[in-house]
Scaffold this motif. Structure first.
Motif, short mmCIF file in Angstrom:
data_model
loop_
_atom_site.label_atom_id
_atom_site.label_comp_id
_atom_site.label_asym_id
_atom_site.label_seq_id
_atom_site.Cartn_x
_atom_site.Cartn_y
_atom_site.Cartn_z
N THR A 164 0.54 -14.08 5.47
CA THR A 164 0.22 -12.45 5.28
C THR A 164 1.64 -11.93 4.99
O THR A 164 2.64 -12.30 5.46
CB THR A 164 -0.47 -11.98 6.70
N ARG B 284 2.39 0.96 1.13
CA ARG B 284 1.89 -0.48 0.81
C ARG B 284 1.78 -1.39 1.90
O ARG B 284 0.72 -1.85 2.45
CB ARG B 284 2.52 -1.26 -0.40
N LEU C 53 -1.36 -2.55 4.63
CA LEU C 53 -1.40 -4.04 5.09
C LEU C 53 -1.40 -4.02 6.69
O LEU C 53 -2.47 -5.13 7.14
CB LEU C 53 -0.68 -4.87 4.31
N LYS C 54 -0.53 -3.70 7.28
CA LYS C 54 -0.44 -3.67 8.65
C LYS C 54 -1.69 -3.21 9.44
O LYS C 54 -1.98 -3.64 10.63
CB LYS C 54 0.93 -3.10 9.26
N ALA D 104 -6.84 -2.88 2.91
CA ALA D 104 -6.46 -3.39 1.69
C ALA D 104 -5.86 -1.87 1.01
O ALA D 104 -6.06 -0.67 1.60
CB ALA D 104 -7.46 -3.84 0.67
N TYR D 105 -4.86 -1.92 0.14
CA TYR D 105 -4.45 -0.99 -0.66
C TYR D 105 -4.95 -0.87 -1.99
O TYR D 105 -5.01 -2.02 -2.55
CB TYR D 105 -2.87 -0.64 -0.49
N VAL E 58 -3.18 -9.11 11.23
CA VAL E 58 -3.67 -9.27 10.21
C VAL E 58 -3.61 -11.00 9.86
O VAL E 58 -3.19 -11.45 10.45
CB VAL E 58 -3.22 -8.54 9.01
N ALA F 70 -6.28 -7.17 1.02
CA ALA F 70 -4.89 -6.85 1.11
C ALA F 70 -4.76 -5.85 -0.19
O ALA F 70 -3.95 -4.85 0.01
CB ALA F 70 -3.99 -7.94 0.75
N TYR F 71 -5.47 -6.13 -1.48
CA TYR F 71 -5.05 -5.41 -2.61
C TYR F 71 -6.16 -5.30 -3.40
O TYR F 71 -7.00 -6.66 -3.51
CB TYR F 71 -3.96 -6.04 -3.16
N HIS G 99 -4.92 -11.56 1.55
CA HIS G 99 -3.40 -11.81 1.78
C HIS G 99 -2.96 -13.09 0.75
O HIS G 99 -1.85 -13.06 0.45
CB HIS G 99 -3.30 -11.63 3.34
N TRP H 29 6.47 -7.45 -4.15
CA TRP H 29 6.53 -8.33 -3.07
C TRP H 29 7.58 -9.62 -3.08
O TRP H 29 7.86 -10.21 -2.23
CB TRP H 29 5.15 -8.82 -2.47
#
Length: 372
Positions: free
Chosen positions: A88, A154, A158-159, A163-164, A217, A223-224, A239, A271
């Protein structure tokens, strides 16, 4: 216009996909002899997946372990190998921050934000999101300027277990189209999202009270949202997929302004350096997203409505990390990904972009505008 009738094909690895029924079966794939509408074919894939014991709509309960990842502890050494089952972004970045907390994580307009500060600020914001009703599995829209805050937003989403989905500057229409429950917005852009009936949290370096707890998580958590490439609303990446995208490599440099960018490439460029323990050098504050460094490349192809290579058609792209998405969710991936007609082995898949393009005789691509 896309073909009305499709058929279900399967490759040697047991991966299902949709293919125009009037065209020859792509190399490396076998025909299941099921023909129907898109919805009927997807329902058939769901049934075939269930009979084979494969989850049709989500990731496996026990994710496969990835190769061990060594995280930099500084210029001269390496820290212990991270737990390969905990892939993650918050977990991996926490390991980087613990190894070298004062190292620069984000560099923007001459200001450096350390890994410790990035971890602290994103943790505060994650608690604030939780206090405003964000729960694991939700999707948070990000209506933020490019810069440190965009990275903090972002990581905070996630934390929080959500999802973003990055949104265009000052435009709340995208949030309404995908049914987001909450948008984290620049204060001056909050009204745009509210006008479209979306719940908004205006934010600029505010802190949570600390009362809300945020659970750890997992690699299979969402996640996205990869949006804007099909009319289906968005391909939800876990993730593990975002980590794979971040490690997928990069081109020799950023593409030209009018060049296509592979779906997920900007997020991978954000990332990737952070996972390596390198500083993320951001562009100007006014940018919609925080691009940094070289963007991961892709295998670009122009296909017509029958998924046959053509001089003019929709632009498709293949990127290495797509294989992980396919393995986790046969039904969802079949709705998004198509067999790569250039791969005789039947192992590669492509994702449709939002563009129509023409391939010139010299091989260069030129975008013609949005695909319908």
């Amino acid at each position: 216009m896309a073909p009305h009738f499709l058929r279900v094909v399967v490759n040697r690895a047991g991966r299902y996909a949709l293919w125009p029924h009037a065209h020859p079966t792509p190399a490396g794939w076998a025909d299941t002899h099921f023909i129907g509408s898109r919805l009927r074919c997807l329902a058939q894939i769901g049934e075939l997946s269930r009979t084979r014991g494969v989850p049709a709509t989500g990731p496996p309960a026990h994710p496969p372990a990835h190769l061990p990842v060594r995280l930099p502890a500084g210029a001269s050494g390496q820290v212990a190998v991270a737990d390969p089952t905990v892939q993650t972004l918050p977990g991996l970045l926490a390991t980087v921050a613990a190894a070298n907390p004062d190292a620069p994580a984000v560099v923007h307009e001459g200001h450096r934000t350390s890994f410790r500060d990035l971890d602290r600020r994103s943790g505060d914001l994650a608690r604030l999101l939780a206090e405003h009703g964000v729960r694991p599995g939700d999707t948070v829209g990000l209506l933020l300027r490019g810069g440190v805050d965009a990275v903090v937003g972002r990581l905070a989403a996630l934390k929080s277990g959500a999802a973003y989905l990055p949104l265009p500057s000052g435009d709340g229409r995208g949030a309404a189209r995908v049914g987001l429950g909450l948008v984290l917005a620049e204060p001056e852009w909050a009204g745009s999202a509210r006008r479209h009936g979306v719940r908004v949290l205006p934010w600029r370096r505010r802190h949570g009270s600390g009362r809300a707890l945020v659970r750890p998580v997992r690699a299979e958590d969402p996640a996205y949202v990869l949006s804007g490439v099909t009319p289906l609303g968005g391909l939800l990446l876990a993730h593990r997929h975002l980590v794979l995208a971040a490690r997928s490599g990069a081109t020799d440099g950023n593409p030209a302004d009018d060049a296509p960018v592979a779906p997920g490439a900007v997020e991978a460029a954000v990332w990737g350096p952070l996972l390596r323990g390198d500083p993320l050098a951001l562009g100007p504050t006014g940018a919609d997203a925080p691009p940094a460094g070289a963007l991961p490349g892709g295998d670009w192809q122009v296909l017509d409505d029958g998924l046959v290579p053509a001089a003019v058609g929709r632009l498709y792209v293949g990127v290495p990390w797509l294989a992980g998405v396919v393995a986790d969710s046969p039904l969802r991936s079949a709705g998004w990904l198509v067999p790569d007609p250039s791969d005789p082995g039947g192992n590669s898949v492509l994702v449709a972009t939002a563009w129509r393009a023409v391939r010139a005789p010299d091989g260069r691509l030129r975008l013609l505008g949005p695909a319908t």
